[in-house]
Motif scaffolding. Structure first.
Motif, mmCIF file in Angstrom:
data_model
loop_
_atom_site.group_PDB
_atom_site.id
_atom_site.type_symbol
_atom_site.label_atom_id
_atom_site.label_comp_id
_atom_site.label_asym_id
_atom_site.label_seq_id
_atom_site.Cartn_x
_atom_site.Cartn_y
_atom_site.Cartn_z
ATOM 1 N N ARG A 217 0.794 -4.940 3.173
ATOM 2 C CA ARG A 217 0.338 -5.736 2.033
ATOM 3 C C ARG A 217 -0.420 -6.956 2.579
ATOM 4 O O ARG A 217 -0.253 -7.335 3.741
ATOM 5 N N SER B 236 0.845 -1.196 0.000
ATOM 6 C CA SER B 236 0.000 0.000 0.000
ATOM 7 C C SER B 236 0.883 1.249 0.000
ATOM 8 O O SER B 236 2.085 1.158 0.278
ATOM 9 N N ARG C 253 3.703 0.989 5.761
ATOM 10 C CA ARG C 253 2.926 0.477 4.639
ATOM 11 C C ARG C 253 2.615 -1.004 4.890
ATOM 12 O O ARG C 253 3.265 -1.649 5.716
#
Length: 793
Positions: free
Chosen positions: A514, A501, A512
């Protein structure tokens, strides 16, 4: 045949519409005529005259599922039917042992069971035979037939049909069905050594071959579980009851309990057979290879059984039961190919793929599914045909070990294949090369289900003869990532990681993430423990310049703007610190993206296919018929406005209309002035019978009448004549003084009341003018009646 039996049979044939000269009878010796079973033998010996041509097939005898073999003691539905527009009035149905002539009771095999007493009954003079209850027009009858006990061999089901002046007999091909007892496994094996086999399962259960109600979303084969075993252990069998392990495979697709039961049998089992589940149930072989497994057999454990669930289903499975791989020639079967239809475990009473759970209490025996089990069954066929196979299993011998003692040797190619396999499995390391043990296999080079490689190695400790080269010290083999290999059946099969992301911040240090999802759960029923989400730090624009602005974390997404289908959703964040140089903050504070809700009207209104149309609400004329479908999606997902029932008009042959007649007329005057005579009365046909209605009753009746006795003396006749003359003279004198009664002419004769068989006609004469004088009160209308159309119909 006794005379009474023969007369009764002739009466039956004539009632059924067959004239006496349709048949030629075979005379029996007088000493056998009194036997009670003589009628049965007559059924087989009677020969038709002018019978149908060979190969005529408008009449057909069918055993449910069209089997070539029967299971001793099992019950089958037998149907006798005529193809449109043919019909029959009478029939006879028998089950005869092959090679018998039907003269003795023991010549007949199995027993029939009546389904509809209005249609069928047992023949009075031949109890093993089934015949019609009443001779009438029909296109189909059904009965149950229970197969005989083991050891009978082949049975011929034979029917004869009566249709007007034609009789179709049993020996015509379409009216005879031959079924033979299913071969039993060879329980004692004389083979030597052992044999190794590979079993491959080819599922062809697909929407193309089995379109009715095919479950598109969840169709699959469960993990296959089985074993090579001795005759003392039965995994499952037709006519037996499902164990708890079989029940769990049949209803849940879980092989755990079944494997536990198999392993508890100890020495009765040689190899446990396991293959992975298949989601979806069918894929082309170039996309997914057919699952297979290897197993061994020996002299005492030479049977092979397995099963797998057809999912989703109530408790339907396929598989082999106690398949014998030992031949009667003391060898091993080289190849076995078997098409399979589903069977019912007897633990759940559902009739469709996705029927709700409904335990069968008490539990029923394991039986094969048939095409006539239930109209809503996905395998239903009103004609009772065979179910299209849902799978095929191939068992191939790939190796033999030890000395073989089969009486008939295998062919040369097969022997060479066995030897090559054995040589391949032997260690080809020279004795002059001394190695360490192999190291464990390394991890696979692929972390996904794509093909990779793994390696193991060993060390060369000594080379005793330098002229003899030593083989390699490294070994490679293909592999796949965790959860993908056949050996690792207890792990999850995961999808690839979705891309990371965006970083959570536009400047500086953030996070971030995933995600990935579970493609296939473990076959042993345990939950997946592998992570489905990962997070890691991320840095954006490490040198956050004065012109940059600081913003908060994104807020939660708003609800989707649509309740179904495609919509939009938004989220916001705030500016914590504007740029120090006074410029406008360039970071986005509002984010909008698409969102997908369940398809409109698809999930809230998920419906089953329409059921077959019901029978017409009437037996003749105009009526209605209905069909239904069920709401398969949960009610809480939304109301469904789709109709669940449909009604349409249906038209059957016109209803019979009975004859209608008028009331009787008054009796006529006696046709004689003295002595015995007769009077008649009549009635008219108001409506002729139609479409087989009741015929018209009589329309003319006569009855005797007797007036005074006629005197025979001549003197008396003279006195009567003189008195009559005097009376006429007096009446004439009176008529001269009184006005006469004036009459109209006779009317024409009316139409005859019947076209044939004797009717009547009438005509009238009425007065023109009537006088109110007592002497003329006898002036009445006159009526005459006569017979007409007296010729027979």
């Amino acid at each position: 045949m006794c005379l009474r039996s023969r007369v009764l049979l002739l009466q039956w044939l004539l009632v059924a519409g067959c004239p006496r000269d349709t048949f030629a009878f075979t005379e029996e010796p007088s000493d056998r005529a009194a036997k009670p079973d003589a009628f049965c033998s007559w059924i087989l010996r009677a020969q038709p005259q002018g019978a149908r041509k060979e190969g005529h097939s408008e009449f057909r005898l069918r055993v449910e599922g069209d089997p070539d073999n029967y299971q001793p003691g099992s019950t089958y539905r037998v149907t006798l039917y005529a193809t449109n527009p043919a019909y029959f009035r009478g029939f006879t149905l028998i089950a005869l042992k092959e090679g018998r002539n039907g003269e003795k009771e023991e010549d007949y095999a199995g027993t029939f069971q009546i389904i509809d007493e209005e249609d069928t009954q047992f023949m009075t003079n031949c109890p093993p035979a089934v015949t019609e209850s009443t001779p009438r027009r029909r296109t189909r009858i059904q009965v149950f037939w229970t197969a005989p006990s083991s050891g009978i061999g082949c049975v011929l089901l034979k029917a004869s049909i009566v249709q007007r002046k034609i009789i179709s007999f049993q020996d015509e091909g379409s009216l005879t069905k031959r079924v033979c007892e299913k071969d039993k496994p060879l329980l004692d094996c004389c083979a030597c050594g052992t044999a190794k086999y590979r079993v491959t399962f080819y599922g062809n259960w697909s929407e193309k071959l089995h379109p009715k109600d095919y479950p598109r979303r969840a169709n699959h084969w469960s993990a296959i579980i089985g074993a090579s075993h001795s005759k003392n252990y039965v995994l499952w069998e037709y006519g037996g009851y499902a164990s708890e392990g079989v029940k769990q495979v049949a209803e849940l697709g879980s092989p755990v309990k079944m494997e536990e039961e198999i392993r508890q049998k100890g020495d009765e089992v040689l190899t446990v057979i396991k293959m992975k589940a298949q989601w979806p149930a069918w894929q082309p072989l170039n996309v997914r290879a057919a699952p297979s497994a290897e197993f061994s057999v020996d002299r005492t454990r030479h049977l092979m059984s397995f099963l797998t669930m057809l999912g989703p289903s109530p408790d339907w499975n396929v598989g082999l039961s106690a398949e014998d791989l030992c031949t009667k020639d003391c060898g091993w079967v080289q190849k076995l190919v078997q098409d399979m239809i589903p069977w019912d475990a007897g633990t759940d009473s559902g009739v469709t793929y996705e029927s709700p759970n409904k335990p069968t209490v008490p539990q029923e025996k394991i039986r094969p599914l048939t095409s006539l089990d239930h109209p809503q069954s996905p395998f239903y066929d009103p004609e009772g045909g065979a179910i299209t196979p849902v799978a095929r299993v191939v068992v191939e011998r790939i190796a033999r070990k030890g000395e073989q003692c089969n009486i008939v040797p295998d062919n040369v190619d097969d022997i060479v294949a066995d030897i090559a396999q054995e040589e391949k499995e032997e260690d080809d390391t020279p004795e002059t090369c001394i190695y360490s043990n192999w190291s464990p296999w390394s991890a696979c080079s692929s972390s996904t289900c794509e093909k990779g490689k793994r390696m193991r190695q060993r060390m060369l400790k000594a080379q005793l003869d330098l002229s003899v080269p030593c083989p390699h010290t490294q070994d490679f083999e293909p592999c796949m990532g965790p959860g993908c290999s056949d050996e690792d059946a207890t792990t999850c099969m995961m999808s690839e990681w979705i891309t990371w992301s965006p970083c959570s911040v536009s400047c500086g240090l953030g996070m971030r993430s995933r995600e990935r999802y579970v493609k296939q759960f473990p076959e042993d029923g345990f939950a997946c423990t592998l992570p489905t989400e990962e997070t890691e730090p991320c840095t954006v624009n490490e040198d956050c310049s004065p012109s940059s602005c600081l913003v908060t974390e994104w807020g939660e997404w708003d609800a989707c703007s649509a309740t179904c289908g495609l919509g939009m959703k938004r989220r916001e964040r705030m500016v914590k610190m504007p740029p120090s140089d006074g410029s406008i903050c360039g970071a986005e504070v509002v984010e909008v993206e698409k969102c997908m809700m369940p398809e409109c009207h698809t999930i809230p209104c998920l419906l089953s296919p329409w059921s077959d149309w019901s029978d017409c609400s009437v037996t003749c004329g105009k009526g209605t018929r209905t069909r239904q479908r069920m709401l398969k999606s949960p009610v809480e997902l939304g109301e469904c406005s789709e109709e669940l029932e449909q009604v349409e008009k249906c038209m059957l042959p016109e209803c019979p209309s009975d004859c209608m007649v008028s009331e009787w007329s008054e009796w006529s005057e006696c046709n004689k002035s003295c002595g015995k005579g007769h009077m008649i009365r009549s009635r008219m046909v108001k409506l002729e019978p139609q479409f087989g209605g009741d015929p018209c009753p009589e329309t003319i009746q006569r009855k005797k009448c007797k007036i005074r006795k006629c005197n025979q003396g001549s003197d008396e006749r003279k006195r009567r004549n003189e008195a009559r003359k005097k009376r006429k003279n007096k009446e004439g004198a009176d008529e001269e003084q009184l006005p006469r009664c004036k009459m109209k002419a006779w009317s024409g004769w009316t139409d005859c009341t019947k076209l044939c068989g004797g009717g009547i006609q009438e005509r009238l004469m009425t007065a023109k003018k009537r006088f109110k004088i007592s002497q003329l009160t006898s002036c009445k209308d006159r009526k005459e009646i006569r017979a007409c159309n007296v010729h027979p119909c």
